[in-house]
Design an enzyme around this catalytic site. Structure first.
Site, PDB file in Angstrom:
ATOM      1  CB  SER B 288       9.848  -3.612 -12.229  1.00 45.63           C
ATOM      2  OG  SER B 288      10.872  -4.460 -11.332  1.00 45.63           O
ATOM      3  NE  ARG B 334      14.200  -0.035  -5.227  1.00 46.80           N
ATOM      4  CZ  ARG B 334      13.139  -0.496  -4.920  1.00 46.80           C
ATOM      5  NH1 ARG B 334      12.295   0.101  -4.020  1.00 46.80           N
ATOM      6  NH2 ARG B 334      12.735  -1.562  -5.685  1.00 46.80           N
ATOM      7  NE  ARG B 439      10.651  -0.398  -0.062  1.00 48.30           N
ATOM      8  CZ  ARG B 439      10.581  -0.934  -1.087  1.00 48.30           C
ATOM      9  NH1 ARG B 439      11.169  -2.310  -1.376  1.00 48.30           N
ATOM     10  NH2 ARG B 439       9.926  -0.285  -2.233  1.00 48.30           N
ATOM     11  CG  LEU B 445       6.126  -6.699  -2.321  1.00 50.77           C
ATOM     12  CD1 LEU B 445       6.274  -7.469  -3.703  1.00 50.77           C
ATOM     13  CD2 LEU B 445       4.878  -6.108  -2.058  1.00 50.77           C
TER      14      LEU B 445
HETATM   15  C1  LIG Z   1       4.611   0.909  -8.192  1.00 44.11           C
HETATM   16  C2  LIG Z   1       5.373   0.401  -7.204  1.00 44.11           C
HETATM   17  C3  LIG Z   1       5.953  -0.767  -7.258  1.00 44.11           C
HETATM   18  C4  LIG Z   1       6.353  -1.562  -6.207  1.00 44.11           C
HETATM   19  N1  LIG Z   1       7.071  -2.814  -6.370  1.00 44.11           N
HETATM   20  C5  LIG Z   1       7.823  -3.406  -5.093  1.00 44.11           C
HETATM   21  C6  LIG Z   1       8.345  -4.565  -5.326  1.00 44.11           C
HETATM   22  O1  LIG Z   1       8.340  -5.069  -6.358  1.00 44.11           O
HETATM   23  N2  LIG Z   1       8.787  -5.165  -4.340  1.00 44.11           N
HETATM   24  C7  LIG Z   1       8.429  -4.772  -3.027  1.00 44.11           C
HETATM   25  O2  LIG Z   1       8.963  -5.491  -2.063  1.00 44.11           O
HETATM   26  N3  LIG Z   1       7.856  -3.416  -2.896  1.00 44.11           N
HETATM   27  C8  LIG Z   1       7.484  -2.989  -3.931  1.00 44.11           C
HETATM   28  N4  LIG Z   1       6.685  -1.708  -3.657  1.00 44.11           N
HETATM   29  C9  LIG Z   1       6.455  -1.095  -2.273  1.00 44.11           C
HETATM   30  C10 LIG Z   1       5.074  -2.024  -1.630  1.00 44.11           C
HETATM   31  O3  LIG Z   1       4.123  -2.235  -2.834  1.00 44.11           O
HETATM   32  C11 LIG Z   1       4.343  -1.188  -0.775  1.00 44.11           C
HETATM   33  O4  LIG Z   1       5.470  -0.799   0.299  1.00 44.11           O
HETATM   34  C12 LIG Z   1       3.504  -2.100   0.002  1.00 44.11           C
HETATM   35  O5  LIG Z   1       2.789  -2.788  -0.866  1.00 44.11           O
HETATM   36  C13 LIG Z   1       2.689  -1.536   1.259  1.00 44.11           C
HETATM   37  O6  LIG Z   1       1.733  -2.306   1.624  1.00 44.11           O
HETATM   38  P1  LIG Z   1       0.929  -2.025   2.996  1.00 44.11           P
HETATM   39  O7  LIG Z   1       0.296  -3.199   3.228  1.00 44.11           O
HETATM   40  O8  LIG Z   1       1.902  -1.352   3.949  1.00 44.11           O
HETATM   41  O9  LIG Z   1       0.046  -0.821   2.519  1.00 44.11           O
HETATM   42  P2  LIG Z   1      -0.832  -0.717   1.060  1.00 44.11           P
HETATM   43  O10 LIG Z   1      -0.723  -1.673   0.216  1.00 44.11           O
HETATM   44  O11 LIG Z   1      -0.607   0.723   0.695  1.00 44.11           O
HETATM   45  O12 LIG Z   1      -2.232  -0.559   1.628  1.00 44.11           O
HETATM   46  C14 LIG Z   1      -2.776   0.332   2.524  1.00 44.11           C
HETATM   47  C15 LIG Z   1      -4.230   0.008   2.907  1.00 44.11           C
HETATM   48  O13 LIG Z   1      -4.819   1.201   3.879  1.00 44.11           O
HETATM   49  C16 LIG Z   1      -5.961   1.493   3.632  1.00 44.11           C
HETATM   50  N5  LIG Z   1      -6.023   2.938   4.315  1.00 44.11           N
HETATM   51  C17 LIG Z   1      -4.981   3.773   4.237  1.00 44.11           C
HETATM   52  N6  LIG Z   1      -5.419   4.814   4.871  1.00 44.11           N
HETATM   53  C18 LIG Z   1      -6.651   4.428   5.187  1.00 44.11           C
HETATM   54  C19 LIG Z   1      -7.455   5.237   6.121  1.00 44.11           C
HETATM   55  N7  LIG Z   1      -7.318   6.439   6.549  1.00 44.11           N
HETATM   56  N8  LIG Z   1      -8.740   4.858   6.263  1.00 44.11           N
HETATM   57  C20 LIG Z   1      -9.167   3.374   5.997  1.00 44.11           C
HETATM   58  N9  LIG Z   1      -8.123   2.640   5.220  1.00 44.11           N
HETATM   59  C21 LIG Z   1      -7.103   3.182   4.926  1.00 44.11           C
HETATM   60  C22 LIG Z   1      -6.112   1.396   2.092  1.00 44.11           C
HETATM   61  O14 LIG Z   1      -7.389   1.050   1.600  1.00 44.11           O
HETATM   62  C23 LIG Z   1      -5.291   0.031   1.791  1.00 44.11           C
HETATM   63  O15 LIG Z   1      -6.251  -0.959   2.115  1.00 44.11           O
HETATM   64  C24 LIG Z   1       6.238  -0.984  -4.648  1.00 44.11           C
HETATM   65  C25 LIG Z   1       5.440   0.268  -4.844  1.00 44.11           C
HETATM   66  C26 LIG Z   1       5.244   0.919  -5.816  1.00 44.11           C
HETATM   67  C27 LIG Z   1       4.642   2.154  -5.673  1.00 44.11           C
END
Ligand SMILES: Cc1cc2nc3c(=O)[nH]c(=O)nc-3n(C[C@H](O)[C@H](O)[C@H](O)COP(=O)(O)OP(=O)(O)OC[C@H]3O[C@@H](n4cnc5c(N)ncnc54)[C@H](O)[C@@H]3O)c2cc1C
Ligand code: FES
Lengths: 259, 642
Positions: B288, B334, B439, B445
Site C-alpha cells: 500500500s 504515483r 488517479r 474506492l
Molecule cells: C491491490 C490493490 C489495492 C488497491 N488499493 C486501493 C486503495 O487503498 N484505495 C483506493 O481507493 N483504491 C484502491 N485500489 C483500486 C480499487 O480497489 C479499485 O479501483 C476498485 O475497487 C474497483 O471497484 P469496482 O467496483 O469498480 O470493480 P471490482 O471490484 O473490480 O468489481 C468488478 C465486478 O465485476 C464483475 N465482473 C467483471 N466482469 C464481468 C463480466 N464480464 N461478467 C460478470 N461479472 C463481471 C466481477 O465479478 C466483480 O464483481 C486498489 C487496487 C488494487 C489492485
C-alpha cells in the site's frame, strides 16, 4: 537468487463434475523456483497439462493476496497447508523441499459440494449473511460518522472479527463441518458495534438458525481457529452462543408483547 | 478541436458548487410505487456494483445482479489496502470539498471533467457516514473518533482506513447491504455468471447475454436499463496487482456494441509493488501507498553497488523523491514516483538479487516511533511482505518496484454516468470519468461508492421515468438470438482451433509487449513497433490457440480464452490511443514530450480533451472522437510537486 525444487510428487483430487466420481491423480514436477507461490506451482503444472493436451486442474483463486477468500485447498490434510495464518495463495514453495509428496484436495464438507476437481460451492455462506449478517442502514439517511464515538478497543475487537475472508477453511477443518467460526465472526463484528445493537438479537437468531440448516454442529474441537488464515479467535463463538441464548429469551418476549 | 455531438457531457448549468444540486432539483423522478415496474441489470458486484444494486433495490427497482465470482464478497475491490478519501476535514487541517476537488483535478493532470470531479468531492462525505452506519470498523483514535492518514498528492490528512484492509471492509459493508436485499427478494443474484455480450435494440441497451460458468449455458436477460460495474483492465499487462480474474470483457463487448471507449492509454503504474522474482510469476503484489507515510525511498548513489545495505553509509544513499520533490517528498503522486523508480533502476542503481527494485526503508520511523507503532499501522502489510519476499521489513528495507495497478481509461460516460448507448451505464473503475490521466491514492474506492450509492440511483430515474408501463424487451427478439448465437460460436470456436498454445501463453506474450511499449514510458516508435507485433500475434491467437476440456462444464481455460481475446483487441486500442496523444500527461508519458528536468509536458492547446474511440469492426480502425474539456473553475497549470 532463487533455488529450484525438484522431484515433487503431487497427488491431486480430480473430479469431472458435481455428480461424477473423483480419484487422485499423480503428477511429478521439477524445476520449481522456491520463490514461486504454491498456486504458481499449480499454474506451471496446468500449462504443462494443456501442452500435453490434457485438461488442467480446476481450482478457485483470485486475489492471490490472502484477502478475497477464494483459494481453498487442503494441502497434506491441512486447510490452506502447513503455514500458520496463511491462505493457500500466500503459501510459497520455499516451505517445501525437493522430493516432497504433496496431497491436494478440495474442502470436504457436505455444505460445500464439489463443482469440479478442487473447486467447491460455498454459497451456503452467502445464505447465512443474507439471513442477518448486516446492519439495516438504507443509503441516504446516515448521521455524521463522528456522531457516535466508538472506543478504540471496541472498534479494534470488531475489526478483529471483521477480518474473516469467508474462505471456509474453518468448515473444512472441522470434523463436523460446522460453520460456527464463520458465523460467529460476523455476529461478533456487528454485535460489538453501537450501530449493530438495534438488530443484535434478531440477527443472531436468524443467522444461527440458517447456519444450522446447512452445516454440522460445533462440538468445540477448536480445529477451526488453528486453520483460520486470519487467526480469528474461537472466543467469538462464545459471544455468539451467549447472544443466541439471550435472543431466544428476548425475541420470545418481544413477540409476546406484540401479540 | 470541437466536441463530437455524441459526446455531450450534459453537465448541468450553474457554478461548480451548484451543478449537482441544480441537477437533482430538475431531474425526472419515478414515484415510489412505480419503481417496481422497472427492471435494472447490474453487472459486477464490487464496490460500485454492490452499492448500486443494493441502493436501487432499496428504492424499489427490480434488480438482477451478475458476477463471475462465486460470491459478491470476492470482487477485486476486496484487495484495496490503503484507504478511502473524504473531505470531512475532521483533522481541521484545511481540507474542504473544494480542496479535494482541486487535488483530484490536479492529480489527474488536468484531463478530467470538472463537473464530475466536483460532485465526487461533494458526496465523498456521505460515503463515510453511510459506511460507518453499516458497521465498517474504520480505524479510530483513543477518544473514539475516526482516524485519518495521508496519501500521495495531498497535503492534508483525509484518508479513512481499516488497518491495511480498507477495501475488504468497505466491500463487505456493501456486500452485506446487497445480501440484505437478496434476502428480501429485491435483488436476484446470478453468481458464477459472466456477461459475454450486451444487446442493443432500436438504439437502447435492452439486456445482456451471459454464460453460466458451471454449465457453459448461454442465455439472455433483458431490462429497462443496464449498469456495467465490471472493474478495470489493468491485467492487460499480464503481470499486475489486479486480481487474476479482472478483465475487460464486459466493457469491451459494450464497446463493440457502440459504447465509446475513452482514454484507454491512461493506465496507472503503482510505485510500490513487490518486484518480480522469477520468470514464471503470475501476479504481482501491491504494498500500500500508505507505507510511504513512514517509509523512505532510496537507492545507492553509485551504480552497480555491491556493498550490503548496512554498509552503505547515509552519504552514499540517494533519497531521490525527497531530493527531487522536497515539498511532497516520499508522498509524491504515483505517476511521478513510478517514473523516478524506473529511472533509478534503468540507471543501474536498482537493488535486490535481480537489481530490479528500490528500497522502502522504515528504519528511521522505527527509531522515531518505536516498532509497536509501526506494527500497529502496517503490521499486516509487513507480514504479507515477509510471506512473499521471505525478508523481514522490520530489519531489512522492503524492495519495491512499479507495477500495473489501475486504469483511468474506460467507457466514456456523461454526467449521468450513461455511455454513448442510451440506457447503458458504467460505474466504478469501468468508466473513465473522474481521475483524468492519473488517479490519486484512496480515490478509487471513493469513486466506486460515490457512483453506486449517490449518483446512479438519481440519474437512472431520469432515463427510466419516460418509459413507464413499457415492459422489458423480449429476449426472443432477433438481436438477443443473434447475440446468443455469436457467443456460442465464439466459445465453440476457441475449442475448435486445437492449436498448440494456451491462453496464458498468449496473455504473457502480448502483455509483455504492452508493458514494454505502452507502460511507464512510451515513444511513437515503440508504439508503432507494438502495433506491428500485436497484429500477427492476434492472428496467431486465432489459429494456434489450444483450449482443452469442453464447453459444458466448468472450464477455466475456456473462460480465459475469451478474456484474452478481448484483452488483445483492447491492447491495440491502447497503443493507438497512446500514439495519437502527442503529449505527456499523468500516467501517459511520451518520452518525446518532457521538460528539461524530465517531467511530463502537456500540450493543452491540442490535447485538452477526452479521446473517445468508436468501434468500426476492427480495433486498428477504430475512430477517435473528442470531448473538449472546459476548465471553468480551475486554471490549467503545470503540475508541480516540488
Ligand atoms: C491491490 C490493490 C489495492 C488497491 N488499493 C486501493 C486503495 O487503498 N484505495 C483506493 O481507493 N483504491 C484502491 N485500489 C483500486 C480499487 O480497489 C479499485 O479501483 C476498485 O475497487 C474497483 O471497484 P469496482 O467496483 O469498480 O470493480 P471490482 O471490484 O473490480 O468489481 C468488478 C465486478 O465485476 C464483475 N465482473 C467483471 N466482469 C464481468 C463480466 N464480464 N461478467 C460478470 N461479472 C463481471 C466481477 O465479478 C466483480 O464483481 C486498489 C487496487 C488494487 C489492485
Ligand atoms: S486467492 Fe484470494 S485469498 Fe487466496
Amino acid at each position: 537468487m532463487s533455488n529450484h525444487l525438484n522431484d515433487i510428487t503431487l497427488k491431486i483430487w480430480r473430479q469431472a463434475g458435481p455428480n461424477e466420481r473423483g480419484r487422485f491423480e499423480t503428477y511429478l514436477i521439477d524445476q520449481i523456483s522456491d520463490e514461486a507461490s504454491f498456486l504458481e506451482m499449480l499454474d506451471i503444472l496446468n500449462e504443462r497439462l494443456i501442452t500435453e493436451g490434457r485438461e488442467p486442474v480446476t481450482f478457485d483463486h483470485d486475489c492471490r493476496e490472502g484477502i478475497c477468500g477464494t483459494c481453498s485447498l487442503m494441502i497434506n490434510g491441512q486447510a490452506h497447508g502447513p503455514q500458520k495464518s496463511t491462505a493457500t495463495c500466500q503459501l510459497h514453495m520455499r516451505k517445501f523441499q525437493s522430493g516432497d509428496q504433496i496431497v491436494i484436495e478440495p474442502w470436504r464438507a457436505s455444505a460445500f459440494p464439489i463443482i469440479k476437481d478442487l473447486m467447491v460451492n460455498r454459497s451456503a455462506f452467502d445464505r447465512i449473511i443474507e439471513a442477518g449478517g448486516f446492519i439495516t442502514a438504507p443509503t441516504g439517511g446516515a448521521p455524521d460518522a463522528n456522531l457516535i464515538p466508538i472506543p478504540k478497543p471496541v472498534s479494534d475487537a470488531a475489526m478483529d472479527s471483521a477480518e474473516c475472508i469467508g474462505c471456509g477453511a474453518c468448515v473444512a477443518a472441522c470434523p463436523n463441518g460446522a460453520a460456527n467460526l464463520f458465523t460467529a465472526a460476523k455476529i461478533s463484528h456487528l454485535n460489538l458495534l453501537p450501530q449493530g445493537q438495534a438488530e443484535r438479537y434478531s440477527r443472531v437468531e436468524a443467522m444461527v438458525e440458517t447456519m444450522d440448516d446447512y452445516f454440522g454442529s460445533c462440538t468445540n474441537h477448536g480445529e477451526c481457529e488453528a486453520a483460520c488464515p486470519k487467526s480469528i479467535s474461537i472466543d467469538v463463538i462464545a459471544l455468539m452462543n451467549k447472544d443466541y441464548r439471550k435472543a431466544k429469551f428476548k425475541n420470545r418476549k418481544t413477540s409476546a408483547r406484540a401479540d | 478541436m470541437t466536441t463530437d455531438s455524441r459526446l455531450n457531457s450534459k453537465a448541468p448549468q450553474g457554478a461548480i458548487e451548484d451543478k449537482w444540486n441544480n441537477y437533482k432539483a430538475d431531474v425526472k423522478l419515478v414515484n415510489p410505487n412505480n419503481k417496481r415496474k422497472f427492471k435494472v441489470i447490474v453487472v459486477g458486484t464490487g464496490l460500485a456494483g454492490a452499492s448500486a444494486a443494493a441502493t436501487l433495490a432499496e428504492l424499489g427497482y427490480q434488480v438482477d445482479a451478475f458476477t463471475f465470482h462465486d460470491s459478491p464478497r470476492r470482487a477485486h475491490s476486496i484487495a484495496a489496502q490503503g484507504g478511502i478519501n473524504a473531505a470531512k476535514n475532521y483533522r481541521g487541517d484545511g481540507d474542504s470539498v473544494h480542496r479535494l476537488f482541486y487535488d483530484t483535478v490536479k492529480g489527474g493532470d488536468f484531463r478530467s471533467r470538472e463537473s464530475n470531479v466536483h460532485r465526487l468531492a461533494e458526496v465523498s462525505v456521505n460515503i463515510i457516514d453511510q459506511m460507518v452506519a453499516q458497521g465498517v470498523p474504520f480505524a479510530r483514535e483513543y477518544g473514539g473518533l475516526l482516524d485519518n492518514r495521508s496519501f500521495g498528492g495531498a497535503q492534508v490528512s483525509r484518508t479513512f482506513y481499516a488497518r491495511g484492509q480498507t477495501g475488504q471492509q468497505l466491500l463487505l459493508g456493501a456486500y452485506q447491504q446487497l445480501a440484505r436485499q437478496i434476502g428480501l427478494g429485491g435483488v436476484r443474484l446470478f453468481n458464477r455468471t459472466e456477461l459475454v455480450d450486451v444487446v442493443v435494440i432500436d438504439g437502447r441497451a435492452s439486456g445482456i447475454v451471459v454464460r453460466d460458468l458451471m454449465t457453459g449455458e448461454i442465455s439472455s436477460h433483458s431490462a429497462h436499463a443496464v449498469v456495467l460495474a465490471t472493474g478495470g483492465y489493468g491485467n492487460v499487462f499480464f503481470l499486475s496487482t489486479n486480481a487474476m480474474a479482472c478483465n475487460v470483457t464486459a466493457t469491451w463487448r459494450a464497446h463493440r456494441k457502440g459504447a465509446f471507449f475513452a482514454n484507454p492509454c491512461y493506465t496507472q503504474i503503482h510505485p510500490t509493488c513487490i518486484p518480480q522474482s522469477d520468470e514464471s510469476q503470475s501476479k504481482l503484489t501491491l504494498m500500500s501507498e500508505s507505507l510511504r507515510n513512514d517509509g523512505r525511498v532510496w537507492v545507492p548513489k553509485k551504480q552497480n553497488e555491491t556493498r550490503p545495505i548496512d554498509q552503505i553509509p547515509e552519504e552514499d544513499r540517494d533519497y531521490y523523491l525527497e531530493r527531487l520533490y522536497p515539498s511532497f517528498g516520499n508522498l509524491a503522486p504515483r505517476d511521478i514516483s513510478s517514473r523516478a523508480a524506473k529511472r533509478a533502476v534503468d540507471d543501474g542503481r536498482g537493488v535486490g538479487p535481480l537489481k530490479n527494485g528500490v528500497y522502502l526503508d522504515f528504519s528511521d520511523s522505527i527509531n522515531r516511533l518505536g516498532k509497536d507503532v509501526v506494527a500497529e499501522r502496517y503490521g499486516n502489510l509487513f507480514e504479507m511482505y515477509e510471506r512473499i519476499a521471505g525478508e523481514n521489513p522490520y530489519e531489512v528495507p522492503m524492495r519495491i518496484y512499479p507495477a500495473s495497478h489501475y486504469t483511468m481509461g474506460g467507457l466514456w460516460v456523461d454526467y449521468e454516468l450513461m455511455t454513448t448507448i442510451p440506457g447503458l451505464y458504467a460505474a466504478g473503475e469501468a468508466n473513465f470519468s473522474d481521475h483524468g490521466a492519473n488517479r490519486l491514492g484512496a480515490s478509487a474506492l471513493m469513486q466506486g461508492l460515490a457512483d453506486g450509492y449517490f449518483v446512479l440511483p438519481y440519474t437512472i430515474g431520469n432515463y427510466l421515468a419516460p418509459m413507464l408501463n413499457q415492459g422489458t424487451p423480449d429476449t426472443n427478439h432477433p438481436e438477443f438470438k443473434k447475440a446468443e448465437e455469436d457467443a456460442r460460436n465464439r466459445f465453440q470456436g476457441y475449442l475448435n482451433i486445437k492449436g498448440s498454445r494456451s491462453p496464458d501463453w498468449f496473455h504473457r506474450k502480448f502483455g509483455k509487449i504492452i508493458w514494454d511499449y505502452c507502460g511507464m514510458e512510451r515513444t511513437a516508435e515503440g508504439l508503432q513497433k507494438a502495433l506491428s507485433d500485436l497484429e500477427p500475434l492476434y492472428e496467431e491467437f486465432k489459429t494456434d490457440l489450444r483450449v482443452t476440456g469442453d464447453g459444458e462444464s466448468m472450464n477455466q481455460t475456456l473462460e480465459k480464452a475469451g478474456r484474452v481475446d478481448d484483452f488483445i483487441q483492447l491492447g491495440m486500442l491502447m497503443c493507438r490511443d497512446a500514439l495519437e496523444r502527442n503529449e505527456s500527461c499523468g500516467g501517459h508519458f511520451r518520452a518525446e514530450y518532457q521538460t528539461d528536468d524530465g517531467e511530463a509536458q502537456r500540450d493543452d492547446d491540442n490535447f485538452c480533451h477526452v479521446a473517445a474511440w468508436e468501434w468500426t469492426g476492427d480495433p486498428m480502425k477504430a475512430i477517435r472522437n473528442v470531448e473538449d474539456l472546459n476548465y471553468e473553475t480551475v486554471h490549467l497549470a503545470t503540475r508541480s510537486y516540488k
